[in-house]
Design an enzyme around this catalytic site. Structure first.
Site, mmCIF file in Angstrom:
data_model
loop_
_atom_site.group_PDB
_atom_site.id
_atom_site.type_symbol
_atom_site.label_atom_id
_atom_site.label_comp_id
_atom_site.label_asym_id
_atom_site.label_seq_id
_atom_site.Cartn_x
_atom_site.Cartn_y
_atom_site.Cartn_z
ATOM 1 N N HIS A 17 95.792 54.262 91.412
ATOM 2 C CA HIS A 17 94.717 53.286 91.637
ATOM 3 C C HIS A 17 94.977 52.496 92.921
ATOM 4 O O HIS A 17 94.105 52.300 93.758
ATOM 5 C CB HIS A 17 94.646 52.280 90.473
ATOM 6 C CG HIS A 17 94.428 52.901 89.145
ATOM 7 N ND1 HIS A 17 94.998 52.411 87.992
ATOM 8 C CD2 HIS A 17 93.693 53.980 88.771
ATOM 9 C CE1 HIS A 17 94.635 53.146 86.965
ATOM 10 N NE2 HIS A 17 93.849 54.100 87.402
ATOM 11 N N LYS A 41 86.801 49.677 72.980
ATOM 12 C CA LYS A 41 88.027 50.439 73.264
ATOM 13 C C LYS A 41 89.252 49.553 73.061
ATOM 14 O O LYS A 41 89.328 48.462 73.604
ATOM 15 C CB LYS A 41 87.954 50.927 74.730
ATOM 16 C CG LYS A 41 88.907 52.057 75.072
ATOM 17 C CD LYS A 41 88.643 52.552 76.500
ATOM 18 C CE LYS A 41 89.700 53.515 77.008
ATOM 19 N NZ LYS A 41 89.515 53.776 78.466
ATOM 20 N N ARG A 90 90.754 62.729 91.227
ATOM 21 C CA ARG A 90 92.096 63.293 91.077
ATOM 22 C C ARG A 90 92.091 64.821 91.073
ATOM 23 O O ARG A 90 93.010 65.445 91.544
ATOM 24 C CB ARG A 90 92.725 62.803 89.751
ATOM 25 C CG ARG A 90 93.119 61.348 89.760
ATOM 26 C CD ARG A 90 93.383 60.836 88.369
ATOM 27 N NE ARG A 90 92.139 60.813 87.589
ATOM 28 C CZ ARG A 90 92.004 60.077 86.489
ATOM 29 N NH1 ARG A 90 93.019 59.351 86.042
ATOM 30 N NH2 ARG A 90 90.867 60.066 85.832
ATOM 31 N N SER A 127 96.324 56.108 83.370
ATOM 32 C CA SER A 127 96.930 55.027 82.590
ATOM 33 C C SER A 127 97.333 55.533 81.206
ATOM 34 O O SER A 127 98.385 55.153 80.679
ATOM 35 C CB SER A 127 95.926 53.875 82.457
ATOM 36 O OG SER A 127 95.577 53.368 83.728
HETATM 37 C C1 LIG Z 1 91.778 57.961 90.310
HETATM 38 C C2 LIG Z 1 91.163 56.714 89.734
HETATM 39 C C3 LIG Z 1 90.680 56.564 88.426
HETATM 40 N N1 LIG Z 1 90.186 55.316 88.289
HETATM 41 C C4 LIG Z 1 89.614 54.763 87.052
HETATM 42 C C5 LIG Z 1 90.685 53.868 86.469
HETATM 43 C C6 LIG Z 1 90.439 53.374 85.048
HETATM 44 O O1 LIG Z 1 89.330 53.540 84.505
HETATM 45 O O2 LIG Z 1 91.390 52.796 84.514
HETATM 46 C C7 LIG Z 1 90.367 54.620 89.474
HETATM 47 C C8 LIG Z 1 90.044 53.298 89.828
HETATM 48 C C9 LIG Z 1 90.355 52.858 91.123
HETATM 49 C C10 LIG Z 1 90.962 53.708 92.055
HETATM 50 C C11 LIG Z 1 91.269 55.046 91.710
HETATM 51 C C12 LIG Z 1 90.971 55.488 90.405
#
Ligand SMILES: Cc1cn(CCC(=O)O)c2ccccc12
Length: 158
Positions: A17, A41, A90, A127
């Site tokens: 992130h 959730k 990703r 996560s």
């Molecule tokens: C790869 C990626 C997934 N997400 C959702 C993350 C989530 O829903 O916890 C991001 C949010 C900001 C930057 C990159 C990402």
């Protein structure tokens, strides 16, 4: 003022992130990291805890603001004069859902979605996997900020 939003649950924020957020902060005047409030959730960290972690690990960028929202992301964008949504991709598996959401969001509101390719070093990160590995004693150092790592171990292993 070119302002974009990086939405997510961030439960917790990972280095994947942070990579996207940092790169977006170099492209736009302001990046709003918006934590989704989702009462349905069950989360490991509260929204406030997630916001505090994000504020701590994005402070160095200078033009990143952390906020929270519930409901439609495009409504949040309109209310906050946000021009576009920035999403990290990703893998191909991300693309189908993200494309659908981008098309829906644009049709509903005219808000654009800009996709950034995730750094390959972090393309396997989520996560959920980070929490699973930590819960069973695995080492996720280097995959999340040090602060997050400490809080994860404390929360999951007491
Ligand atoms: C790869 C990626 C997934 N997400 C959702 C993350 C989530 O829903 O916890 C991001 C949010 C900001 C930057 C990159 C990402």
């Amino acid at each position: 003022m070119r302002r974009v939003v990086c939405p997510g649950s961030f439960d917790p924020v990972t280095n994947g992130h942070l990579d996207i957020i940092g790169r977006a902060s170099r492209l736009y005047d302001e990046v709003v990291v918006a934590v989704l409030i989702n009462m349905e959730k069950k989360s490991l960290f509260t929204v406030e805890e997630r916001i505090e972690m994000l504020q701590a690990v994005t402070k160095e960028y200078g033009n990143v603001r952390v906020d929270k929202f519930h409901g439609l992301l495009v409504d949040y964008c309109k209310q906050n004069e946000i021009a576009a949504i920035v999403k990290g991709l990703r893998a191909i598996s991300d693309f189908d859902y993200e494309l659908q959401m981008a098309q829906l969001n644009y049709r509903m509101s005219g808000v654009e979605t800009l996709f950034m390719s995730t750094n390959p070093e972090f393309s396997f990160l989520s996560s959920s996997r980070i929490k699973e590995i930590t819960r069973y004693g695995g080492d996720v150092s280097g995959l999340v900020p040090d602060l997050v790592h400490r809080l994860l171990v404390e929360r999951l292993r007491g």
